[in-house]
Write a protein that holds these residues in place. Structure first.
Motif, mmCIF file in Angstrom:
data_model
loop_
_atom_site.group_PDB
_atom_site.id
_atom_site.type_symbol
_atom_site.label_atom_id
_atom_site.label_comp_id
_atom_site.label_asym_id
_atom_site.label_seq_id
_atom_site.Cartn_x
_atom_site.Cartn_y
_atom_site.Cartn_z
ATOM 1 N N THR A 12 0.838 -1.205 0.000
ATOM 2 C CA THR A 12 0.000 0.000 0.000
ATOM 3 C C THR A 12 0.871 1.252 0.000
ATOM 4 O O THR A 12 0.588 2.218 -0.714
ATOM 5 N N ILE A 13 1.940 1.228 0.780
ATOM 6 C CA ILE A 13 2.876 2.364 0.770
ATOM 7 C C ILE A 13 3.503 2.499 -0.612
ATOM 8 O O ILE A 13 3.672 3.602 -1.117
ATOM 9 N N GLY A 14 3.822 1.371 -1.231
ATOM 10 C CA GLY A 14 4.346 1.405 -2.595
ATOM 11 C C GLY A 14 3.348 1.987 -3.576
ATOM 12 O O GLY A 14 3.716 2.757 -4.468
ATOM 13 N N LEU A 26 5.921 -4.014 -5.239
ATOM 14 C CA LEU A 26 6.760 -5.144 -4.846
ATOM 15 C C LEU A 26 7.849 -4.707 -3.875
ATOM 16 O O LEU A 26 8.099 -5.380 -2.862
ATOM 17 N N LYS A 27 8.487 -3.581 -4.162
ATOM 18 C CA LYS A 27 9.521 -3.064 -3.261
ATOM 19 C C LYS A 27 8.941 -2.759 -1.885
ATOM 20 O O LYS A 27 9.552 -3.062 -0.861
ATOM 21 N N GLY A 28 7.758 -2.180 -1.849
ATOM 22 C CA GLY A 28 7.105 -1.887 -0.579
ATOM 23 C C GLY A 28 6.740 -3.147 0.179
ATOM 24 O O GLY A 28 6.933 -3.240 1.398
ATOM 25 N N ALA A 29 6.216 -4.140 -0.546
ATOM 26 C CA ALA A 29 5.820 -5.398 0.106
ATOM 27 C C ALA A 29 7.030 -6.120 0.699
ATOM 28 O O ALA A 29 6.981 -6.600 1.840
ATOM 29 N N ILE A 30 8.101 -6.191 -0.051
ATOM 30 C CA ILE A 30 9.309 -6.870 0.447
ATOM 31 C C ILE A 30 9.901 -6.114 1.629
ATOM 32 O O ILE A 30 10.270 -6.719 2.644
ATOM 33 N N ALA A 31 9.970 -4.789 1.521
ATOM 34 C CA ALA A 31 10.522 -3.993 2.626
ATOM 35 C C ALA A 31 9.672 -4.132 3.882
ATOM 36 O O ALA A 31 10.198 -4.115 4.996
ATOM 37 N N GLY A 32 8.375 -4.298 3.722
ATOM 38 C CA GLY A 32 7.496 -4.485 4.875
ATOM 39 C C GLY A 32 7.701 -5.818 5.577
ATOM 40 O O GLY A 32 7.406 -5.956 6.760
ATOM 41 N N MET A 33 8.217 -6.804 4.852
ATOM 42 C CA MET A 33 8.432 -8.138 5.439
ATOM 43 C C MET A 33 9.866 -8.387 5.886
ATOM 44 O O MET A 33 10.121 -9.322 6.632
ATOM 45 N N ILE A 34 10.813 -7.596 5.440
ATOM 46 C CA ILE A 34 12.229 -7.852 5.706
ATOM 47 C C ILE A 34 12.554 -8.081 7.182
ATOM 48 O O ILE A 34 13.292 -9.007 7.502
ATOM 49 N N PRO A 35 12.033 -7.300 8.122
ATOM 50 C CA PRO A 35 12.409 -7.547 9.521
ATOM 51 C C PRO A 35 12.091 -8.964 10.006
ATOM 52 O O PRO A 35 12.837 -9.526 10.798
ATOM 53 N N ALA A 106 8.396 1.774 4.172
ATOM 54 C CA ALA A 106 7.735 0.471 4.275
ATOM 55 C C ALA A 106 8.360 -0.365 5.388
ATOM 56 O O ALA A 106 7.653 -1.061 6.125
ATOM 57 N N TYR A 107 9.673 -0.302 5.532
ATOM 58 C CA TYR A 107 10.348 -1.002 6.637
ATOM 59 C C TYR A 107 9.849 -0.451 7.969
ATOM 60 O O TYR A 107 9.540 -1.196 8.893
#
Length: 127
Positions: A12-14, A26-35, A106-107
């Motif tokens: 959503t942020i993306g 996609l970049k936003g979704a991945i950054a949201g899951m990285i932690p 997103a992170y």
């Protein structure tokens, strides 16, 4: 929160980011899951210790095996869920590699909701 929820918030942020950014959702979704991706060791290790046929921990395993929080496999989770880590590692890395700031936001969207649910003040500020 589960990884899917974090991915949806990041996507959503993306979506709200400028359209000139390629693969912004996609970049936003991945950054949201990285932690949470850094905690995969714990899932497998606890799944093995709990004696599951498929060595993946279940939610109730964390309640019945509280020792896992003191185990070394938990440390990546503590580090990646720290606002200090975000400020001194993630943001400078994004700026150095000239990546869109949406990745940092997103992170951060991962850290803010979980800080209210399952983090303590020392974990939030310092690792």
């Amino acid at each position: 929160m589960d990884p899917l929820t974090h991915a949806l918030i990041g996507a959503t942020i993306g979506e709200l980011s400028p359209k000139r950014i390629k693969n912004r959702r996609l970049k936003g979704a991945i950054a949201g899951m990285i932690p949470d991706l850094f905690n995969l060791l714990t899932y497998f290790y606890l799944g093995i210790k709990a004696g599951h046929t498929i060595p993946i921990a279940r939610p109730d395993d964390y309640y019945s095996n509280t020792w896992i929080i003191d185990h070394w496999t938990w440390m990546p989770w503590e580090i990646t869920h720290s606002f200090l880590f975000w400020a001194i590692v993630i943001v400078p890395a994004i700026l150095y590699f000239k990546q869109p700031i949406l990745i940092a936001i997103a992170y951060l969207s991962h850290l803010i909701p979980v800080s209210y649910t399952h983090l303590t003040l020392p974990t939030i500020l310092l690792v």
